[in-house]
Scaffold this motif. Structure first.
Motif, PDB file in Angstrom:
ATOM      1  N   ARG A 195      24.705  37.797  37.456  1.00 20.89           N
ATOM      2  CA  ARG A 195      24.584  36.905  36.303  1.00 20.89           C
ATOM      3  C   ARG A 195      25.091  37.607  35.038  1.00 20.89           C
ATOM      4  NH1 ARG A 195      25.103  34.473  32.646  1.00 20.89           N
ATOM      5  NH2 ARG A 195      23.974  32.689  31.736  1.00 20.89           N
ATOM      6  N   GLU A 196      24.878  38.897  34.923  1.00 16.60           N
ATOM      7  CA  GLU A 196      25.281  39.625  33.737  1.00 16.60           C
ATOM      8  C   GLU A 196      26.795  39.727  33.609  1.00 16.60           C
ATOM      9  OE1 GLU A 196      23.032  40.660  35.975  1.00 16.60           O
ATOM     10  OE2 GLU A 196      21.281  40.150  34.743  1.00 16.60           O
ATOM     11  N   ASP A 197      27.510  39.584  34.718  1.00 18.61           N
ATOM     12  CA  ASP A 197      28.967  39.719  34.699  1.00 18.61           C
ATOM     13  C   ASP A 197      29.700  38.398  34.527  1.00 18.61           C
ATOM     14  OD1 ASP A 197      28.849  42.475  35.034  1.00 18.61           O
ATOM     15  OD2 ASP A 197      28.882  42.350  37.226  1.00 18.61           O
ATOM     16  N   LEU A 198      28.980  37.304  34.350  1.00 15.31           N
ATOM     17  CA  LEU A 198      29.648  36.001  34.268  1.00 15.31           C
ATOM     18  C   LEU A 198      30.336  35.763  32.933  1.00 15.31           C
ATOM     19  CD1 LEU A 198      27.178  33.567  36.076  1.00 15.31           C
ATOM     20  CD2 LEU A 198      29.164  34.780  36.992  1.00 15.31           C
ATOM     21  N   GLY A 199      29.879  36.433  31.892  1.00 18.69           N
ATOM     22  CA  GLY A 199      30.495  36.239  30.586  1.00 18.69           C
ATOM     23  C   GLY A 199      30.106  34.914  29.952  1.00 18.69           C
ATOM     24  N   ASP A 200      30.952  34.457  29.023  1.00 20.72           N
ATOM     25  CA  ASP A 200      30.668  33.220  28.319  1.00 20.72           C
ATOM     26  C   ASP A 200      30.914  32.000  29.185  1.00 20.72           C
ATOM     27  OD1 ASP A 200      30.032  34.684  26.038  1.00 20.72           O
ATOM     28  OD2 ASP A 200      32.087  34.613  25.278  1.00 20.72           O
ATOM     29  N   ALA A 201      30.239  30.931  28.857  1.00 22.50           N
ATOM     30  CA  ALA A 201      30.423  29.671  29.579  1.00 22.50           C
ATOM     31  C   ALA A 201      31.789  29.085  29.262  1.00 22.50           C
ATOM     32  CB  ALA A 201      29.331  28.683  29.197  1.00 22.50           C
ATOM     33  N   PRO A 202      32.386  28.327  30.182  1.00 26.38           N
ATOM     34  CA  PRO A 202      33.631  27.612  29.883  1.00 26.38           C
ATOM     35  C   PRO A 202      33.424  26.666  28.698  1.00 26.38           C
ATOM     36  CG  PRO A 202      33.114  27.513  32.228  1.00 26.38           C
ATOM     37  CD  PRO A 202      31.912  28.073  31.555  1.00 26.38           C
ATOM     38  N   ILE A 203      34.474  26.488  27.922  1.00 26.13           N
ATOM     39  CA  ILE A 203      34.427  25.564  26.797  1.00 26.13           C
ATOM     40  C   ILE A 203      34.988  24.229  27.264  1.00 26.13           C
ATOM     41  CG2 ILE A 203      35.259  25.064  24.473  1.00 26.13           C
ATOM     42  CD1 ILE A 203      35.445  28.087  24.012  1.00 26.13           C
ATOM     43  N   ASN A 204      34.127  23.209  27.251  1.00 26.57           N
ATOM     44  CA  ASN A 204      34.539  21.861  27.637  1.00 26.57           C
ATOM     45  C   ASN A 204      34.473  20.951  26.425  1.00 26.57           C
ATOM     46  OD1 ASN A 204      34.964  21.830  30.638  1.00 26.57           O
ATOM     47  ND2 ASN A 204      32.920  22.750  30.566  1.00 26.57           N
ATOM     48  N   PRO A 205      35.271  19.892  26.405  1.00 24.11           N
ATOM     49  CA  PRO A 205      35.219  18.966  25.279  1.00 24.11           C
ATOM     50  C   PRO A 205      33.826  18.389  25.090  1.00 24.11           C
ATOM     51  CG  PRO A 205      37.115  18.513  26.672  1.00 24.11           C
ATOM     52  CD  PRO A 205      36.264  19.502  27.412  1.00 24.11           C
ATOM     53  N   ALA A 206      33.410  18.237  23.858  1.00 20.43           N
ATOM     54  CA  ALA A 206      32.092  17.655  23.577  1.00 20.43           C
ATOM     55  C   ALA A 206      32.033  16.230  24.095  1.00 20.43           C
ATOM     56  CB  ALA A 206      31.814  17.667  22.077  1.00 20.43           C
ATOM     57  N   GLY A 207      30.910  15.886  24.738  1.00 19.98           N
ATOM     58  CA  GLY A 207      30.753  14.536  25.249  1.00 19.98           C
ATOM     59  C   GLY A 207      31.302  14.421  26.635  1.00 19.98           C
ATOM     60  N   HIS A 242      36.244  21.501  33.204  1.00 20.44           N
ATOM     61  CA  HIS A 242      37.405  22.383  33.338  1.00 20.44           C
ATOM     62  C   HIS A 242      37.882  22.533  34.785  1.00 20.44           C
ATOM     63  CE1 HIS A 242      33.796  24.737  34.018  1.00 20.44           C
ATOM     64  NE2 HIS A 242      34.520  25.615  34.686  1.00 20.44           N
ATOM     65  N   LEU A 243      37.101  22.048  35.745  1.00 20.61           N
ATOM     66  CA  LEU A 243      37.481  22.184  37.152  1.00 20.61           C
ATOM     67  C   LEU A 243      38.522  21.156  37.580  1.00 20.61           C
ATOM     68  CD1 LEU A 243      33.988  22.843  38.789  1.00 20.61           C
ATOM     69  CD2 LEU A 243      35.697  24.517  38.072  1.00 20.61           C
ATOM     70  N   VAL A 244      38.688  20.084  36.817  1.00 15.97           N
ATOM     71  CA  VAL A 244      39.566  18.990  37.241  1.00 15.97           C
ATOM     72  C   VAL A 244      40.580  18.652  36.156  1.00 15.97           C
ATOM     73  CG1 VAL A 244      37.928  17.979  38.871  1.00 15.97           C
ATOM     74  CG2 VAL A 244      37.875  17.262  36.469  1.00 15.97           C
ATOM     75  N   GLU A 245      41.665  17.997  36.584  1.00 18.82           N
ATOM     76  CA  GLU A 245      42.731  17.633  35.653  1.00 18.82           C
ATOM     77  C   GLU A 245      42.290  16.548  34.681  1.00 18.82           C
ATOM     78  OE1 GLU A 245      45.525  19.062  35.292  1.00 18.82           O
ATOM     79  OE2 GLU A 245      45.792  20.262  37.113  1.00 18.82           O
TER      80      GLU A 245
END
Length: 376
Positions: free
Chosen positions: A364-376, A323-326
């Motif tokens: 760490r408790e305030d980070l929330g859910d992990a980013p959702i990246n495409p599988a693979g 998610h960090l890059v185009e």
């Protein structure tokens, strides 16, 4: 064309799984993007990464960079900087206060390749555009069910080589993991193990002999014992002719040179500092030592892998940074492909910058859910 300015963007987010090995456990990503901007507006991108602790607030990262790194960059030619040779004498060459080294090398090479209009791998002299990728789980802290699900997914994506973490205090657990992997992936797959220096020299020899006696054919064993135990590594090579010793990950360029000159490894493990990798890769080619590319941020290492004739494999560990890059680097059917785009081919996502910039440290408790990246 000279370097005119820079930008630093701090990120912090939860990982989508706990990663680690016999020595470490990591469940959050602490990253900052470094962009070096040329006079004509072209941008070279690198990533500052802290594995175990949050990076300081963005303002502090900028302060340290401004004081320690920027004076040697401002107004300089990136092409000149990537080739500069320094003499390490006294205190004239020392580590930065924050982990800028790899980010700087990557950003400078990215900008250099863009300035001459070439993909980075071509600037480095490549004669190919792809190398084999193996699936690496960083799986030590996964449950058995999570372990099997991870490698079943990798197998379904077309990977035919798999590396798992070993070095558990209970050796039966290591053997169980190997058996689970054998049941999960197709027969004939290449299997590697990585102990992350968990074993002593005689212990490693005994355990590897046991693994072999149970019918596990290993392509290599990575970092089985301490990095500087050249005698132990050399003896281990002789005691296990049916597999290869892969070492050097934790050594700097000078240490890697000494390791190879001591005849203490079958393969050399390198990572993401482009200049260092190319220089030590040249020496490995002279000595006939195969090279493997370990994890590099967003797989930037594919450029060095394609340029070095001794490289057959690159590690891919399914880390949630996409998610960090185009646009990410293409991997399919067990091959990773070097981009044809100029530079290393990665550009910061403005959406990702908007959504995931964290200028100040979060708990760490305030980070929330992990980013959702495409599988693979």
């Amino acid at each position: 064309m000279r370097i005119a300015e820079y930008r630093i963007t701090r990120y912090q987010f939860a990982r989508d799984r706990t990663i680690g090995d016999s020595q470490v456990r990591i469940d959050a990503a602490n990253v900052a993007a470094l962009e070096l901007v040329a006079e004509n507006g072209l941008v070279g991108l690198g990533f500052i990464q802290s594995l175990f602790h949050p990076l300081p607030d963005q303002a502090e990262i900028v302060r340290v960079f401004e004081e320690e790194a920027w004076p040697d960059l401002a107004g300089q030619s990136p092409l000149a900087l990537v080739h500069r040779v320094q003499r390490p004498r006294g205190g004239n060459r020392r580590a930065f206060g924050l982990p800028f080294e790899e980010a700087l090398q990557v950003a400078l090479w990215d900008l250099s390749a863009k300035l001459v209009g070439l993909p980075l791998h071509e600037l480095l002299g490549s004669r190919r555009k792809r190398v084999k990728a193996y699936a690496s789980g960083l799986d030590f802290h996964l449950s058995d069910d999570e372990f099997q699900a991870f490698f079943a997914h990798a197998e379904a994506l077309g990977y035919r080589a798999f590396k798992i973490k070993v070095g558990h205090p209970d050796f039966d657990r290591d053997l169980t993991r190997l058996e689970l992997l054998r049941k999960t992936v197709r027969p004939g797959s290449s299997i590697m193990i990585d102990a992350n220096e968990a074993w002593g020299a005689k212990e490693a020899s005994a355990k590897l002999q046991k693994i072999h006696s149970l019918g596990f054919d290993l392509l290599w064993v990575e970092d089985p014992i301490l990095r500087h135990d050249f005698d132990g590594l050399r003896n281990l090579k002789a005691a296990t002719p049916w597999t290869m010793i892969n070492s050097g990950e934790y050594l700097d360029a000078a240490g890697k040179r000494l390791l190879m000159q001591a005849g203490a490894t079958d393969m050399l493990n390198v990572h993401g500092q482009v200049t260092d990798v190319m220089r030590i890769g040249w020496l490995a080619a002279e000595l006939g030592v195969p090279v493997t590319l370990g994890n590099t941020f967003l797989e930037i290492g594919v450029h060095m892998a394609c340029a070095l004739p001794e490289v057959e494999w690159l590690e891919y560990s399914f880390q949630n940074f996409d998610h960090l890059v185009e646009q990410t680097i293409e991997i399919h059917d067990g091959w990773i492909h070097a981009p044809d785009r100029s530079g290393h081919g990665l550009v910061l996502s403005e959406t990702g910058r908007l959504d995931w910039t964290r200028p100040e440290i979060l708990s760490r408790e305030d980070l929330g859910d992990a980013p959702i990246n495409p599988a693979g």
